[in-house]
Write a protein that holds these residues in place. Structure first.
Motif, PDB file in Angstrom:
ATOM      1  N   ILE A 126      -3.815   3.080  -0.078  1.00 50.30           N
ATOM      2  CA  ILE A 126      -4.409   2.537  -1.294  1.00 50.30           C
ATOM      3  C   ILE A 126      -3.489   1.433  -1.810  1.00 50.30           C
ATOM      4  O   ILE A 126      -2.269   1.589  -1.817  1.00 50.30           O
ATOM      5  CB  ILE A 126      -4.655   3.633  -2.358  1.00 50.30           C
ATOM      6  CG1 ILE A 126      -5.425   3.068  -3.535  1.00 50.30           C
ATOM      7  CG2 ILE A 126      -3.366   4.278  -2.796  1.00 50.30           C
ATOM      8  CD1 ILE A 126      -5.981   4.132  -4.462  1.00 50.30           C
ATOM      9  N   GLN A 127      -4.091   0.344  -2.203  1.00 49.70           N
ATOM     10  CA  GLN A 127      -3.300  -0.800  -2.638  1.00 49.70           C
ATOM     11  C   GLN A 127      -2.635  -0.528  -3.969  1.00 49.70           C
ATOM     12  O   GLN A 127      -3.251  -0.033  -4.904  1.00 49.70           O
ATOM     13  CB  GLN A 127      -4.177  -2.036  -2.736  1.00 49.70           C
ATOM     14  CG  GLN A 127      -3.398  -3.290  -3.042  1.00 49.70           C
ATOM     15  CD  GLN A 127      -4.269  -4.536  -3.012  1.00 49.70           C
ATOM     16  OE1 GLN A 127      -5.322  -4.539  -2.413  1.00 49.70           O
ATOM     17  NE2 GLN A 127      -3.816  -5.581  -3.670  1.00 49.70           N
ATOM     18  N   ALA A 133      -2.320   7.794  -0.459  1.00 54.37           N
ATOM     19  CA  ALA A 133      -2.969   8.676  -1.425  1.00 54.37           C
ATOM     20  C   ALA A 133      -3.659   9.799  -0.665  1.00 54.37           C
ATOM     21  O   ALA A 133      -3.878   9.711   0.545  1.00 54.37           O
ATOM     22  CB  ALA A 133      -3.988   7.897  -2.252  1.00 54.37           C
ATOM     23  N   HIS A 192       1.194   7.774  -3.437  1.00 51.42           N
ATOM     24  CA  HIS A 192       0.613   7.020  -4.547  1.00 51.42           C
ATOM     25  C   HIS A 192       0.419   7.949  -5.736  1.00 51.42           C
ATOM     26  O   HIS A 192      -0.116   9.038  -5.600  1.00 51.42           O
ATOM     27  CB  HIS A 192      -0.731   6.430  -4.112  1.00 51.42           C
ATOM     28  CG  HIS A 192      -1.531   5.873  -5.231  1.00 51.42           C
ATOM     29  ND1 HIS A 192      -1.200   4.691  -5.859  1.00 51.42           N
ATOM     30  CD2 HIS A 192      -2.641   6.320  -5.850  1.00 51.42           C
ATOM     31  CE1 HIS A 192      -2.075   4.449  -6.809  1.00 51.42           C
ATOM     32  NE2 HIS A 192      -2.960   5.418  -6.819  1.00 51.42           N
ATOM     33  N   TYR A 233      -5.109   8.415   2.882  1.00 54.13           N
ATOM     34  CA  TYR A 233      -5.548   7.041   3.117  1.00 54.13           C
ATOM     35  C   TYR A 233      -4.610   6.075   2.390  1.00 54.13           C
ATOM     36  O   TYR A 233      -3.921   6.442   1.431  1.00 54.13           O
ATOM     37  CB  TYR A 233      -6.992   6.832   2.646  1.00 54.13           C
ATOM     38  CG  TYR A 233      -7.233   7.164   1.198  1.00 54.13           C
ATOM     39  CD1 TYR A 233      -7.253   6.163   0.236  1.00 54.13           C
ATOM     40  CD2 TYR A 233      -7.432   8.479   0.777  1.00 54.13           C
ATOM     41  CE1 TYR A 233      -7.474   6.459  -1.098  1.00 54.13           C
ATOM     42  CE2 TYR A 233      -7.646   8.782  -0.554  1.00 54.13           C
ATOM     43  CZ  TYR A 233      -7.667   7.769  -1.484  1.00 54.13           C
ATOM     44  OH  TYR A 233      -7.876   8.060  -2.812  1.00 54.13           O
ATOM     45  N   PHE A 293       0.841  -1.185   0.000  1.00 57.14           N
ATOM     46  CA  PHE A 293       0.000   0.000   0.000  1.00 57.14           C
ATOM     47  C   PHE A 293       0.878   1.238   0.000  1.00 57.14           C
ATOM     48  O   PHE A 293       1.937   1.258   0.620  1.00 57.14           O
ATOM     49  CB  PHE A 293      -0.899   0.029   1.247  1.00 57.14           C
ATOM     50  CG  PHE A 293      -1.912  -1.070   1.271  1.00 57.14           C
ATOM     51  CD1 PHE A 293      -3.220  -0.825   0.879  1.00 57.14           C
ATOM     52  CD2 PHE A 293      -1.568  -2.338   1.672  1.00 57.14           C
ATOM     53  CE1 PHE A 293      -4.158  -1.836   0.892  1.00 57.14           C
ATOM     54  CE2 PHE A 293      -2.503  -3.360   1.688  1.00 57.14           C
ATOM     55  CZ  PHE A 293      -3.796  -3.107   1.296  1.00 57.14           C
ATOM     56  N   ARG A 352      -6.848  12.964  -0.947  1.00 60.72           N
ATOM     57  CA  ARG A 352      -8.047  13.396  -1.647  1.00 60.72           C
ATOM     58  C   ARG A 352      -8.637  14.573  -0.905  1.00 60.72           C
ATOM     59  O   ARG A 352      -8.696  14.586   0.316  1.00 60.72           O
ATOM     60  CB  ARG A 352      -9.046  12.253  -1.686  1.00 60.72           C
ATOM     61  CG  ARG A 352     -10.308  12.606  -2.394  1.00 60.72           C
ATOM     62  CD  ARG A 352     -11.185  11.408  -2.529  1.00 60.72           C
ATOM     63  NE  ARG A 352     -12.289  11.755  -3.393  1.00 60.72           N
ATOM     64  CZ  ARG A 352     -13.430  11.145  -3.409  1.00 60.72           C
ATOM     65  NH1 ARG A 352     -13.641  10.131  -2.619  1.00 60.72           N
ATOM     66  NH2 ARG A 352     -14.383  11.527  -4.217  1.00 60.72           N
ATOM     67  N   ILE A 355     -13.211   7.420  -4.255  1.00 54.39           N
ATOM     68  CA  ILE A 355     -13.615   6.229  -3.523  1.00 54.39           C
ATOM     69  C   ILE A 355     -15.113   6.250  -3.323  1.00 54.39           C
ATOM     70  O   ILE A 355     -15.762   7.232  -3.459  1.00 54.39           O
ATOM     71  CB  ILE A 355     -12.935   6.097  -2.147  1.00 54.39           C
ATOM     72  CG1 ILE A 355     -12.972   7.413  -1.371  1.00 54.39           C
ATOM     73  CG2 ILE A 355     -11.530   5.613  -2.323  1.00 54.39           C
ATOM     74  CD1 ILE A 355     -12.415   7.368  -0.011  1.00 54.39           C
TER      75      ILE A 355
END
Length: 166
Positions: free
Chosen positions: A26-27, A8, A131, A24, A5, A10, A166
Motif C-alpha cells: 500500500i502506498q 498492509a 503499514h 499487500y 510502499f 486484511r 480496498i
C-alpha cells in the motif's frame, strides 16, 4: 524521490480464502507540494510576480469554468485538457434512452502524453515495514466504544490489524 510502499494486511471476507489474512503493498503518503511553493518556483524561474501569477490563475479558473459550463473542452497546452463527460446506461429499447438514462456528468482532466508517461520514470520502493493507517479525521478511535470504554482486542487474525478496505 520514489513512491514508497509498506505492507498492509486484511482479513478476507469473501471467496475461497475467506477468514484468511492477506498481505499487500500500500502506498505511503508522499510529500505534497503546495500551491504557494509552486507560485514561488514559477516566480523564481520567470519574470512573473506572485501577484500576477495569482491573477492569471483566477482568470484561468474563470475561463475553464465558463467553457466547461458551455459544454466545450479546454486545452491547457502541454498540461492537458479539461472536459465534461457522461455516459449512458444500457437500455433495452431505443425509446428507453432519455436524459434520465445518462450517468452523472463529471469534469475530467486528461493529461498530455508528456505528463501521462511520467509514471515510467518514477522509481518504486518497497519498505519492509507494516503499514499503520492514520486515523480518519472526525472519526472516533477504533479502540473505544461509545461512552469511552475500550473495545476488547480482536482474536488474532480477525481484524484489528490496521489494514484498509480496498
Amino acid at each position: 524521490m520514489s513512491l514508497k510502499f509498506k505492507i498492509a494486511k486484511r482479513v478476507l471476507t469473501l471467496g475461497k480464502r475467506r477468514g484468511q489474512t492477506a498481505y499487500y503493498a500500500i502506498q505511503e503518503e508522499h510529500p505534497h507540494t503546495t500551491w504557494a511553493e509552486v507560485e514561488e518556483r514559477i516566480s523564481q524561474s520567470t519574470t512573473i510576480s506572485r501577484a500576477d501569477l495569482r491573477a492569471v490563475t483566477v482568470a484561468l479558473h474563470d475561463i475553464v469554468s465558463q467553457e466547461i459550463r458551455a459544454g466545450r473542452s479546454v486545452d491547457l497546452a502541454d498540461l492537458g485538457s479539461f472536459k465534461a463527460v457522461a455516459s449512458g446506461k444500457m437500455m433495452d429499447k431505443f425509446s428507453d434512452v432519455t436524459l434520465e438514462s445518462l450517468s452523472r456528468i463529471c469534469v475530467r482532466f486528461y493529461p498530455k502524453h508528456s505528463i501521462r508517461d511520467l509514471h515510467k520514470a518514477i522509481p518504486l520502493e518497497l519498505l519492509r515495514e507494516e503499514h499503520h493507517p492514520r486515523p480518519k479525521k472526525g472519526k472516533k478511535s477504533k479502540g473505544t466504544q461509545p461512552g469511552g470504554s475500550p473495545n476488547p482486542s480482536p482474536a488474532p487474525g480477525h481484524g484489528g490489524g490496521g489494514g484498509v478496505g480496498i
